[in-house]
Design a protein around this motif. Structure first.
Motif, PDB file in Angstrom:
ATOM      1  N   SER A 142      17.869  -3.331  44.023  1.00  0.00           N
ATOM      2  CA  SER A 142      18.236  -4.452  45.125  1.00  0.00           C
ATOM      3  C   SER A 142      19.631  -4.350  45.418  1.00  0.00           C
ATOM      4  O   SER A 142      20.151  -4.496  46.682  1.00  0.00           O
TER       5      SER A 142
ATOM      6  N   SER B 106      22.848  -2.137  46.922  1.00  0.00           N
ATOM      7  CA  SER B 106      23.200  -0.736  47.493  1.00  0.00           C
ATOM      8  C   SER B 106      24.842  -0.982  47.599  1.00  0.00           C
ATOM      9  O   SER B 106      25.381  -1.840  47.555  1.00  0.00           O
TER      10      SER B 106
ATOM     11  N   SER C 179      19.969  -5.119  49.657  1.00  0.00           N
ATOM     12  CA  SER C 179      19.594  -4.198  50.502  1.00  0.00           C
ATOM     13  C   SER C 179      18.391  -5.008  51.409  1.00  0.00           C
ATOM     14  O   SER C 179      17.500  -5.484  50.722  1.00  0.00           O
TER      15      SER C 179
ATOM     16  N   HIS D  48      16.139   0.607  52.785  1.00  0.00           N
ATOM     17  CA  HIS D  48      16.713   1.554  51.466  1.00  0.00           C
ATOM     18  C   HIS D  48      16.952   2.872  52.070  1.00  0.00           C
ATOM     19  O   HIS D  48      16.975   3.964  51.075  1.00  0.00           O
TER      20      HIS D  48
ATOM     21  N   GLU E 209      20.089   4.733  50.082  1.00  0.00           N
ATOM     22  CA  GLU E 209      19.820   4.931  48.794  1.00  0.00           C
ATOM     23  C   GLU E 209      18.557   6.155  48.514  1.00  0.00           C
ATOM     24  O   GLU E 209      18.911   6.916  47.692  1.00  0.00           O
TER      25      GLU E 209
ATOM     26  N   LYS F  59      13.484  -7.699  49.726  1.00  0.00           N
ATOM     27  CA  LYS F  59      14.305  -7.462  50.443  1.00  0.00           C
ATOM     28  C   LYS F  59      15.251  -8.569  50.830  1.00  0.00           C
ATOM     29  O   LYS F  59      14.583  -9.814  50.625  1.00  0.00           O
TER      30      LYS F  59
END
Length: 621
Positions: free
Chosen positions: A81, A83, A115, A118, A121, A146
C-alpha cells in the motif's frame, strides 16, 4: 467435545441497531440500512470498520471477481500500500493528483504515499523482472485496500477515504494484443455484473489523469450517484456526459428564447491565478411556448468548461474563498497580475452571434458569500488581465456549457433519437493506457523484441488498467435493490443464501415451556438445506437461534438484512405435526413457511420438498 458445524446467528456478532426496527424511516438511505443491520460501523470521516455480515458480502464479491479474473489468465499479486512519491514524480502524475494523496515521510525524510492506485509500482515491478517478449502478454491483478484523501466523504462506503478495489494491469507486445486484452476484460466484467443481477451500463468515458485515449466506465443507475450517464433512445450510444461535449452538434441559436437575466458560474485555475466566469441565462422565456426556463450553477457542466480551460480546478468547492485570497495578495503585491476569463454560453447569443442586448457582463461583480455581492475597486481591477468575452471555441462553434438533459437530441444519430440521462454510481473503469507509463518519457520500460538478441532491438509494452470497486459494488448493489422493508441481496453475494428462523421457546400461563423442541427441528431443517460438504448443491445457510428475540422481531430483522430466502419453523410446523413437534423427531410431513420477498413468495412447504423449492427460488436470484 463435538464441534458444531452450523452457522448460528447467536454466535455471530451483530451489534444492536443504532435505530430500532420500529423507529426506522421507510425512506432511509441504503447506507443507513447497512449500518442498522450491522454490516459495518463508521470509525472516522470516510473510514469504516467492516463487521461479520459485511465482511461475508465483501468476501463473496472478491471471490466472484477473483474467479473471472483468473478465467482470463490473470495472476493475482498483492502490492504494498506504500508507494514512492519519487516514482509518481517520474511518471509525471504526482503534481496533478497530490491533493488527493495521503503523503508522509520516513525518519530519513524519504517521501512516500498511500496508494490510491498502482500504475507506477506495477510498471516498475514489470520493468525489473520482464526482459523478453516471451514474458508477454502479462495480466496481473490484486484486490487490496486503497486510499484517497477525499475532500468531502459521503454516502458511506460509496465515497470513502479507504476502500477495497480490484485493479488489473496488462502488458502486451502490440496494440492488437492490448485490444484483445481490453475485450477480454470487458467480457469478464459483463459476466460479473450478470451474476450480481444488476443492470450496469458500460459507458464511453474520459481517461482523466490516468492517461490513454480509450476507456469505459461501468455505471449503475442510482439516486445517490455522482455521475451522469446518457444513452440514446435510438442508437447504441452510452456515454458519461462528461465526454459528450465534443460530440454536441452546433445547435440552432435560440431566436425564440428571450433572456431576462444572466449570471456567472465561477471557477478558478489549479494555480489559483485565473478566475473563470461562465455566463449563462438565469431566467429566459421561450416566446414560442411561453414557458419560463431557469438555469442555476448546478446545470453547468464543468467538464465542458475544462475543454476550453484545461487548467480549471474542478475540485475547488469554495471558489469565493480561493479568489478572495488572490485579491488579498494583489493588494499586497502589485506585481501579481491575475487573469479573468469570460466565457459566454450560446444561449446568451442573438441570431447574428452578438450578445443579447439586455445582458451586461460585469467582471467587477464578485460574490463574497452566497447572499452578498461586492464590486472590485478600480485600483485593484487595473491589475487584472481581463480577457474579452469569448462565445466560440477554437473551431468557431458556439460554446455550450449546459449539462446534457433527458430529451436532448442524440449527438451520434443527429436527432433521430433523444438522450435519456440518469444519475449513476461508477462501479468500475477500464483504461487502455498505451505507453503512458512505459514510455522513455515516463518509467522507460524496455523489453527485448521478437527475433532480436540482447539489446539490439526492444519494444515498449502496451499497457492497460482495469479497476473494480469492491466496496463500491457492495454499497451500490445494496442501494439499487433495497426497498422500504430492507436490503435485497442477489444470491451471488448475500451474506447467507437462506436463513432458518425458529420461534423461540416460551412459557405458557401454567409456567410450562412450549415449543422447546422447535430448536431441534430447526437444526434438522438447517441440515436438510445445507446438504453435504461434498455436494455441488450445498447451500449457504444461517440458523437464527437467538433466544432473546421474538419471532416477529426476527422476521423483520431478516427482511432488513436482506437474506434471499427465509424459512420459518414455527406455527405451520406445530399445526402439521402437533404440539410436541420436536419430541417426535423430524417428520417429512412437517410444514415450513418459505418466504422470498424479491419474488413475492410466501407459502408452506413440506420438509420432503423443502430443499428442491428453496433451490429453485435461489436459482432465480
Amino acid at each position: 467435545m463435538q464441534l458444531d458445524h452450523r452457522n448460528r446467528l447467536s454466535n455471530i456478532w451483530v451489534p444492536s441497531p443504532q435505530v430500532s426496527l420500529k423507529d426506522a424511516k421507510q425512506d432511509e438511505e441504503s447506507h443507513a440500512k447497512l449500518m442498522r443491520a450491522g454490516f459495518f460501523r463508521q470509525a472516522h470521516s470516510g473510514v469504516f470498520h467492516m463487521l461479520p455480515l459485511g465482511l461475508r458480502v465483501q468476501d463473496k464479491i472478491e471471490a466472484l471477481v477473483d474467479k473471472h479474473m483468473k478465467a482470463i489468465g490473470g495472476s493475482r499479486v498483492s502490492l504494498s500500500s506504500i508507494s514512492s512519491a519519487k516514482l509518481w514524480a517520474r511518471s509525471g502524475r504526482l503534481e496533478s493528483v497530490q491533493s488527493e494523496l495521503f503523503q508522509f515521510a520516513d525518519r530519513k525524510d524519504a517521501k512516500y504515499l498511500l496508494s490510491p492506485t498502482h500504475e507506477e509500482e506495477i510498471t516498475e515491478l514489470v520493468s525489473q523482472n520482464v526482459r523478453s517478449y516471451r514474458g508477454l502478454p502479462l495480466r496481473l491483478y490484486q484486490i487490496t485496500r486503497k486510499y484517497r484523501d477525499e475532500m468531502r466523504p459521503r454516502h458511506g462506503i460509496l465515497r470513502s477515504r479507504e476502500f477495497i478495489m480490484k485493479d488489473m494491469y496488462s502488458f502486451d507486445a502490440s496494440v492488437a494484443d492490448a485490444m484483445a486484452t481490453y475485450s477480454d476484460v470487458r467480457a469478464a466484467y459483463a459476466a460479473i455484473f450478470a451474476a450480481l443481477k444488476v443492470p450496469v451500463l458500460a459507458a464511453q468515458a474520459s481517461s482523466g489523469d490516468m492517461g490513454g485515449d480509450l476507456s469505459h466506465e461501468y455505471h449503475l443507475a442510482a439516486s445517490l450517484g455522482e455521475d451522469y450517464v446518457a444513452h440514446c433512445s435510438s442508437c447504441d450510444l452510452v456515454a458519461n456526459t462528461e465526454v459528450l461535449e465534443a460530440a454536441k452538434p452546433e445547435t440552432q441559436r435560440q431566436s425564440s428564447l428571450e433572456v431576462k437575466s444572466a449570471q456567472a458560474w465561477r471557477g478558478i485555475s489549479k494555480d489559483k491565478t485565473t478566475l473563470v466566469n461562465v455566463w449563462y441565462p438565469a431566467e429566459a422565456v421561450n416566446t414560442a411556448t411561453g414557458e419560463t426556463v431557469r438555469m442555476t450553477d448546478d446545470d453547468i457542466d464543468a467538464h465542458a468548461i475544462k475543454s476550453v480551460v484545461p487548467e480549471l480546478d474542478s475540485g475547488i468547492e469554495n471558489t469565493p474563498v480561493a479568489w478572495n485570497s488572490v485579491l488579498a495578495k494583489v493588494k499586497e503585491d502589485s506585481s501579481i497580475r491575475p487573469k479573468i476569463i469570460n466565457l459566454v454560453d450560446q444561449r446568451l447569443l442573438q441570431g447574428d452571434g452578438s450578445l443579447v442586448a439586455a445582458i451586461d457582463i460585469n467582471t467587477r461583480q464578485w460574490p463574497l458569500s452566497n447572499s452578498k455581492k461586492t464590486a472590485i475597486a478600480d485600483d485593484i481591477m487595473s491589475l487584472f488581465d481581463v480577457q474579452a468575452a469569448t462565445s466560440v471555441d477554437n473551431t468557431g462553434r458556439p460554446l455550450n456549457f449546459a449539462k446534457p438533459r433527458t430529451g436532448d437530441d442524440c449527438p451520434r444519430c443527429h436527432g433521430n433519437g433523444t438522450l435519456v440521462v440518469d444519475r449513476a454510481i461508477e462501479l468500475g473503469h477500464t483504461f487502455y493506457l498505451g505507453t503512458r507509463y512505459t514510455s522513455p518519457e515516463a518509467l522507460d520500460v524496455k523489453i527485448q523484441a521478437e527475433g532480436s538478441a540482447g539489446e539490439q532491438a526492444t519494444i515498449v509494452p502496451e499497457m492497460g488498467c482495469y479497476g473494480l470497486g469492491i466496496s463500491r459494488i457492495l454499497g451500490a448493489v445494496a442501494d439499487h435493490r433495497a426497498d422500504n422493508q430492507g436490503l435485497n441481496w442477489p444470491r451471488a453475494i448475500a451474506p447467507y443464501e437462506v436463513v432458518v428462523v425458529v420461534a423461540p421457546p416460551k412459557a405458557g400461563k401454567d409456567g410450562v415451556v412450549k415449543d422447546s423442541g422447535l430448536v431441534t427441528v430447526a437444526e434438522g431443517v438447517y441440515d436438510v438445506l445445507a446438504g453435504r460438504a461434498d455436494s455441488d448443491a450445498e447451500l449457504d445457510v444461517l440458523l437464527d437461534d437467538r433466544t432473546g428475540a421474538s419471532l416477529p422481531y426476527k422476521l423483520k430483522d431478516a427482511d432488513l438484512t436482506g437474506y434471499p430466502v427465509v424459512v420459518v419453523v414455527g406455527a405451520a410446523w406445530r399445526k402439521s405435526v402437533g404440539e410436541q413437534a420436536g419430541e417426535s423427531g423430524l417428520s417429512q410431513d412437517g410444514l415450513c413457511e418459505v418466504q422470498c420477498r424479491q419474488l413475492g413468495v410466501k407459502k408452506d412447504v413440506p420438509l420432503r420438498d423443502l430443499r428442491v423449492v428453496v433451490t429453485s427460488l435461489l436459482d432465480q436470484l
